[in-house]
Design an enzyme around this catalytic site. Structure first.
Site, PDB file in Angstrom:
ATOM      1  N   HIS A 225       0.806  -1.228   0.000  1.00  0.00           N
ATOM      2  CA  HIS A 225       0.000   0.000   0.000  1.00  0.00           C
ATOM      3  C   HIS A 225       0.838   1.276   0.000  1.00  0.00           C
ATOM      4  CE1 HIS A 225       0.633  -0.107   4.397  1.00  0.00           C
ATOM      5  NE2 HIS A 225       0.358   1.175   4.377  1.00  0.00           N
ATOM      6  N   ASP A 226       2.070   1.217   0.492  1.00  0.00           N
ATOM      7  CA  ASP A 226       2.881   2.436   0.552  1.00  0.00           C
ATOM      8  C   ASP A 226       4.006   2.471  -0.484  1.00  0.00           C
ATOM      9  OD1 ASP A 226       1.660   4.076   2.341  1.00  0.00           O
ATOM     10  OD2 ASP A 226       2.808   3.420   4.094  1.00  0.00           O
ATOM     11  N   LYS A 229       5.573   5.599  -1.916  1.00  0.00           N
ATOM     12  CA  LYS A 229       6.525   6.457  -1.179  1.00  0.00           C
ATOM     13  C   LYS A 229       7.904   6.446  -1.823  1.00  0.00           C
ATOM     14  CE  LYS A 229       4.217   6.892   3.205  1.00  0.00           C
ATOM     15  NZ  LYS A 229       4.137   6.482   4.599  1.00  0.00           N
ATOM     16  N   HIS A 254       1.450   9.717  -2.780  1.00  0.00           N
ATOM     17  CA  HIS A 254       1.952   8.338  -2.811  1.00  0.00           C
ATOM     18  C   HIS A 254       0.879   7.277  -3.132  1.00  0.00           C
ATOM     19  CE1 HIS A 254       0.799   8.120   1.521  1.00  0.00           C
ATOM     20  NE2 HIS A 254       0.724   6.824   1.303  1.00  0.00           N
ATOM     21  N   HIS A 278      -6.310   3.926   0.420  1.00  0.00           N
ATOM     22  CA  HIS A 278      -6.030   3.671   1.834  1.00  0.00           C
ATOM     23  C   HIS A 278      -5.949   4.931   2.693  1.00  0.00           C
ATOM     24  CE1 HIS A 278      -1.661   4.193   0.827  1.00  0.00           C
ATOM     25  NE2 HIS A 278      -1.528   4.495   2.108  1.00  0.00           N
ATOM     26  N   HIS A 279      -5.943   6.130   2.054  1.00  0.00           N
ATOM     27  CA  HIS A 279      -6.032   7.370   2.842  1.00  0.00           C
ATOM     28  C   HIS A 279      -7.357   8.087   2.597  1.00  0.00           C
ATOM     29  CE1 HIS A 279      -2.094   7.512   4.723  1.00  0.00           C
ATOM     30  NE2 HIS A 279      -1.565   7.102   3.581  1.00  0.00           N
ATOM     31  N   ASP A 307      -4.082   0.772   8.615  1.00  0.00           N
ATOM     32  CA  ASP A 307      -2.950   1.697   8.475  1.00  0.00           C
ATOM     33  C   ASP A 307      -2.881   2.652   9.667  1.00  0.00           C
ATOM     34  OD1 ASP A 307      -0.785   2.901   7.146  1.00  0.00           O
ATOM     35  OD2 ASP A 307      -2.078   4.362   6.152  1.00  0.00           O
TER      36      ASP A 307
HETATM   37 FE   LIG Z   1       0.092   5.501   3.149  1.00  0.00          FE
END
Ligand SMILES: [Fe+2]
Length: 372
Positions: A225-226, A229, A254, A278-279, A307
């Site tokens: 998920h990240d 970044k 991201h 996810h955010h 998260d």
């Molecule tokens: Fe994230």
């Protein structure tokens, strides 16, 4: 050499075409069929001189075709040839000949040898010796053996498919882990974050009653998920002070970056969609799209809660960890506004009733020695 009419039976068009070309070049007339059923139709209508067939074919395979051929008074005396790559063991040959086949030829053969075999057979069948090889075996025994052979072959193929599947699954898992580690290598403070988010998200999905297939999709989305970044300068991620608005604006990109990378991979789940959300927050206050309510997928809503729980429980350079209890307070306070209420309730129950503990990351972060 005189012209003969030969029926070529194979479900593979290129094999059929090759054989047709070869026999035509040898001066014969060729009729083609894709399986046993079509071959019988063609042969009964055209009175050929010989048939050459593959074994593994849909509708009616070569073995059954041979039995029908030998049982048909109009065809039974005509030469029957198997030409096969898949069923090339000695037992297969014995069985094929026991059904009344005249030859059992293994692919690939030199064209000249193949033609010679066929010419010999045609010559024999036009001579005094009839090519007929009536099935002498007891019908039940032959059928039993026939079925056993088919089952055996199918089992072999199934085992092979399982093995291929295992290798592919290992490859996907290895690749996913490698990508996750690459992201975390740039950001040692969040090392293991994606793995722990994946574990929490999978446990929430299980608590909500979702099946293993869905949970696997969630696990992969959690692990990746990240990855967006990678796009964010490393010093923004490791800065031990508050970030400026401009720096946050870059960090907020991201999820979209991760989406753009993952959308090209054909996962059996909408992994890219789960990840990009996810955010997002239920009331539209999240990013990158400001999606509201049901516009956010269940996968996105689960990842969001997992998260937040993981991030609040772990130390970050720009804030200290506040612990699981405070994380659950945040989730409870935001249930229905920021977070999906069912997902929030499942997460809280998971920790408070099931005594779930966030597992430590399974291994040392990759490239740990380079990450200073
Ligand atoms: Fe994230």
């Amino acid at each position: 050499m005189s012209v003969a009419v030969i029926v070529v039976v194979d479900d593979d068009p290129s094999s059929r075409y090759l054989m047709q070309t070869l026999l035509k070049a040898a001066g014969h007339e060729v009729l083609t069929a894709e399986d046993g059923v079509e071959a019988l139709e063609v042969a009964r209508y055209n009175a050929p001189d010989l048939i050459i067939t593959d074994i593994l074919m849909p509708r009616m395979d070569g073995y059954q075709l041979c039995r029908e051929w030998r049982a048909d008074p109009t065809l039974s005396t005509l030469p029957f040839v198997f030409y096969t790559a898949n069923y090339a063991e000695d037992d297969d040959e014995k069985f094929a000949l026991s059904l009344g086949a005249d030859r059992f030829l293994r692919k690939p053969m030199k064209p000249s040898e193949l033609i010679e075999e066929i010419e010999v057979l045609l010559h024999e069948s036009r001579g005094t010796v009839p090519a007929q090889r009536p099935v002498k075996e007891d019908e039940t025994r032959v059928l039993k053996e026939y079925n056993a052979r088919l089952v055996h072959k199918l089992e072999d193929q199934l085992t092979e498919l399982h093995e291929i599947n295992d290798v592919l699954t290992d490859m996907v898992n290895g690749t996913v882990r490698a990508i996750a580690k690459l992201t975390e290598a740039r950001d040692p403070y969040t090392s293991g974050h994606q793995e722990r988010v994946a574990a929490i998200a999978v446990a929430i999905a299980a608590r909500l009653g979702h099946d293993a297939k869905f949970r696997e999709g969630i696990r992969i989305a959690g692990l990746l998920h990240d990855i967006g970044k990678m796009y964010v300068p490393a010093e923004f991620l490791t800065k031990p002070r508050r970030l400026t608005e401009a720096e946050f604006a870059i960090i907020r990109m991201h999820p979209q970056v991760a989406h753009d990378v993952l959308t090209g991979i054909r996962f059996p789940w909408p992994v890219a969609e789960f990840v990009v959300q996810h955010h997002e927050r239920l009331d539209g206050s999240g990013y990158p799209a400001g999606l509201k309510g049901d516009a956010i997928t269940l996968g996105g809503r689960i990842l969001a809660v997992a998260d937040v729980i993981e991030a609040m429980s772990s130390h970050r350079p720009y804030k200290t960890a506040v612990g699981v209890a405070a994380a659950l307070d945040e989730i409870e306070g935001g249930a229905g506004t920021l977070y999906d209420p069912d997902v929030a309730a499942a997460a809280i129950a998971l920790f408070e009733e099931d005594k779930f503990e966030i597992p430590p990351a399974s291994a040392e972060p990759a490239f740990a020695s380079y990450s200073k």
